[in-house]
Write a protein that holds these residues in place. Structure first.
Motif, short mmCIF file in Angstrom:
data_model
loop_
_atom_site.label_atom_id
_atom_site.label_comp_id
_atom_site.label_asym_id
_atom_site.label_seq_id
_atom_site.Cartn_x
_atom_site.Cartn_y
_atom_site.Cartn_z
N UNK A 177 0.83 -1.21 0.00
CA UNK A 177 0.00 0.00 0.00
C UNK A 177 0.86 1.26 0.00
N UNK A 178 1.95 1.23 0.76
CA UNK A 178 2.83 2.41 0.84
C UNK A 178 4.03 2.31 -0.09
N UNK A 179 4.26 1.10 -0.62
CA UNK A 179 5.43 0.90 -1.48
C UNK A 179 6.72 0.99 -0.69
N UNK A 180 6.68 0.57 0.59
CA UNK A 180 7.85 0.67 1.45
C UNK A 180 8.10 -0.66 2.18
N UNK A 181 9.37 -0.81 2.61
CA UNK A 181 9.72 -1.91 3.49
C UNK A 181 9.69 -1.40 4.93
N UNK A 182 9.23 -2.25 5.83
CA UNK A 182 9.21 -1.91 7.24
C UNK A 182 10.26 -2.77 7.95
N UNK A 183 11.30 -2.12 8.43
CA UNK A 183 12.41 -2.81 9.09
C UNK A 183 12.15 -2.83 10.59
N UNK A 184 12.24 -4.03 11.18
CA UNK A 184 11.87 -4.14 12.59
C UNK A 184 12.77 -5.12 13.33
N UNK A 185 13.04 -4.79 14.59
CA UNK A 185 13.75 -5.68 15.50
C UNK A 185 12.71 -6.34 16.39
N UNK A 186 12.34 -7.60 16.11
CA UNK A 186 11.19 -8.20 16.79
C UNK A 186 11.44 -8.58 18.24
N UNK A 261 10.02 -0.59 13.62
CA UNK A 261 9.12 -0.44 12.45
C UNK A 261 9.52 0.79 11.61
N UNK A 262 10.77 0.79 11.17
CA UNK A 262 11.32 1.89 10.37
C UNK A 262 10.97 1.66 8.90
#
Length: 664
Positions: A177-186, A261-262
């Motif tokens: 939807x945003x055309x982005x990757x969400x980088x996260x430390x779970x 969630x960057x």
């Protein structure tokens, strides 16, 4: 004298009239060691004095000031073109991978924090963008990376997953939807750990994370994630902590990174081996995810090649200090005289230093062979099939492990050989020991790397090599005849070939050859490797046949696998040394190098003589003869020990006060 003892007499005894080899031509030998990149090495040597102040004992330096000075040194090196040989000329680099490694090896004569920060910026960070990214990434970032306008870091290792890169926990979920990757430390254990440059300087990170597209896991990929703005302020969603004081390399700002969630744009994916369309469709030129992963990591082999070279250079510094000191420092006068004896004239002191000098020459030759292969594979990719690339990765892993472990041993031995003077911080051993210690565990823990080497030896880079985890390896080998495993290895044919040129039957050829016969030495090394590979294969197969789980089988065989890989690495060292000597023009330098090669081969056999005797390849009389021959070689090489370390061409400023203040 019985029949067996008569076979143990060396048919080529040392001529008592030639106790020492003739003087060597140091300049000629130095040029040989510098190899095809002598001009690059000279360029680096000329600039090392510009930052000689960083060689002051680190205990005298303010930590923050030390980091600032190291950062400035890295920028100065970039401006002079001393650190960017491996990046493309179109972006201001040198476009020569071999020159890049040669420059790195020579920079290792200086402050090792500068070396490591340079390697992170231009080798790991810049190299990842180059090797894993597309032309768009190159055009946007590489010129700034080369100039130092954009400082970055290489964020692969996690707290919970270091060597097991394939199991990293950091996630990169694509949001169509945003055309982005969400980088996260779970989880907390998934934070990036010990990342050079992260604590202070890096503005952009190459982050390795598990890619998820439309709910499907696609494995580990690399992403460009901003950490700081142009003013050095940490960005929203990013948390960074300083790793603080370390055993060594305190000029490098290692840090920890968490991602909350960057979001980064779709173009942040380094997409040479995997692309995500705007709509959220994943594609890759390599269908198999395991092969894709190992291919991606294989392009980053430069780090291991570089660290191996840095280990050799560090050993050279230690030997240059210790051997020069031993040639000047006197202690104890023979009875009835007033002139004290030089340390290097004592047999025990020669035993402590000269075999390690020979090993360092062997490591140097093996490193040069590795660099030549690395340069050829990555500059002529059309000539390098998967088998050759896997062989290069294996060779790099073996050389890195042996070089860095040897450096740690050599530096410690040289420190001890200099007594209390070697314990003074001003004489470089404190920094050398502290700064090189981590070489054994970064760019791959050495034990893990040797398991990778063993895996390659057992499969000989079969078509399924990239798909085999440790358990798959057990199943693969268990499904083969042991003879098939051995016949598939390169060393098997070498053993068979060399038997043809040695006298006697299969059980006598190793006894009849002369101790200093190069074919004998090579055969001993090759036979040990072959036997150990066969032993691992038999253990794996026997365990599975006995109904053990693959996990238990592999765990029981790990030490044997590492021993096989070690034997493989030492065989590569001897072959590289022997090839170097054979290619030299006739003369005094060649004679001396041949003696040094003999010393390396025989001292290695002596060190592992228990194994050879247990396996029937070395009798007690011959073992004693080898020890006598080593002692004779030490006496001969003592006269040229100082010229041999002079040929390393370590700049005087890199030796700092170590040489001037050690001798009384």
């Amino acid at each position: 004298m019985d029949a067996e003892q008569s076979l143990e007499i060396d048919p080529n005894p040392i001529d008592p009239a030639a106790v020492a080899p003739a003087p060597i031509d140091v300049a000629e030998l130095a040029h040989l060691l510098d190899g095809p990149y002598a001009a690059v090495r000279d360029q680096i040597r000329a600039h090392l004095p510009d930052h000689a102040e960083l060689l002051e004992p680190q205990c005298r330096l303010d930590p923050d000031d030390y980091r600032r000075r190291v950062r400035q040194a890295v920028l100065d090196l970039a401006a002079a073109g001393d650190s960017v040989f491996g990046l493309p000329t179109a972006y201001g680099g040198g476009g020569d991978l071999g020159a890049s490694i040669a420059a790195f090896e020579t920079l290792a004569f200086g402050d090792l924090s500068v070396l490591v920060k340079t390697g992170v910026q231009f080798g790991l960070f810049g190299g990842a963008i180059l090797q894993l990214g597309s032309t768009a990434h190159h055009d946007r970032f590489l010129a700034d990376v080369v100039s130092g306008r954009l400082l970055g870091c290489f964020a692969m290792t996690e707290r919970g997953h270091g060597s097991d890169v394939q199991s990293l926990r950091t996630t990169a979920r694509y949001d169509a939807d945003s055309g982005q990757f969400v980088i996260n430390t779970p989880t907390d254990s998934a934070h990036k750990e010990f990342i050079g440059g992260a604590a202070v300087d890096a503005r952009l990170a190459v982050v390795f994370a598990q890619l998820e597209v439309d709910g499907t896991a696609q494995g580990v990929h690399a992403f460009l994630v901003p950490l700081r703005d142009e003013h050095g302020r940490v960005l929203s969603g990013i948390r960074v902590e300083d790793d603080g004081h370390k055993i060594g390399l305190n000029g490098v700002d290692n840090g920890r990174i968490w991602f909350d969630s960057v979001s980064v744009p779709r173009a942040a994916l380094l997409d040479r081996y995997g692309k995500v369309s705007e709509a959220g469709s994943y594609s890759s030129p390599i269908d198999n995810p395991d092969r894709r992963f190992f291919t991606m990591l294989g392009t980053l082999v430069q780090g291991r090649v570089s660290v191996a070279g840095a280990g050799v250079s560090s050993a050279k510094i230690a030997l240059a200090i210790a051997i020069r000191y031993a040639d000047r420092r006197r202690q104890f006068a023979p009875r009835g005289t007033t002139a004290e004896t030089k340390l290097l004239d004592y047999g025990m002191h020669q035993r402590r230093l000269l075999p390690r000098l020979a090993r360092t020459y062997a490591l140097h030759c093996a490193q040069q062979a590795l660099v030549a292969e690395y340069h050829d594979v990555f500059t002529r990719p059309d000539s390098a099939d998967d088998h050759r690339r896997r062989a290069l990765e294996s060779r790099a892993a073996a050389t890195k492990a042996l070089s860095t472990w040897s450096a740690v041993d050599i530096i410690q031995a040289c420190r001890e050989a200099c007594g209390g003077a070697g314990y003074l911080a001003e004489n470089r051993f404190a920094a050398l020991r502290a700064d090189t210690d981590v070489f054994t565990t970064f760019e791959g823990d050495n034990h893990v790397l040797l398991q990778l080497v063993a895996k390659g030896l057992l499969t000989n880079y079969s078509s399924g090599f990239n798909d085999l985890d440790q358990l798959g390896l057990v199943r693969f080998v268990a499904g083969q005849a042991v003879e098939t495993v051995i016949e598939r290895t390169a060393v098997h044919s070498l053993v068979e070939q060399i038997k043809d040129v040695l006298p006697g039957s299969d059980r006598e050829w190793d006894r009849q050859a002369g101790i200093r016969d190069r074919n004998y030495q090579l055969a001993m090394f090759r036979w040990r490797e072959e036997h150990r590979i066969a032993g691992v294969a038999r253990r794996l197969k026997r365990g599975v046949d006995d109904g053990m789980s693959p996990e238990d089988v592999f765990n029981r065989c790990q030490s044997h696998a590492i021993n096989a890989a070690w034997a493989h690495g030492e065989r590569l060292l001897l072959e590289a040394f022997a090839d170097t000597v054979a290619a030299m023009p006739d003369g005094d330098n060649k004679i001396t190098m041949a003696l040094l090669c003999d010393l390396f081969a025989l001292s290695t056999i002596e060190t592992d003589r228990g194994w050879w005797m247990e396996h029937g390849r070395l009798s007690a009389p011959r073992a004693k003869a080898i020890t006598r021959e080593i002692d004779a070689l030490l006496g001969r090489l003592r006269a040229v020990a100082v010229p041999l370390v002079d040929a390393f061409a370590v700049p005087p400023t890199a030796l700092a006060e170590g040489l001037d203040n050690l001798a009384s």
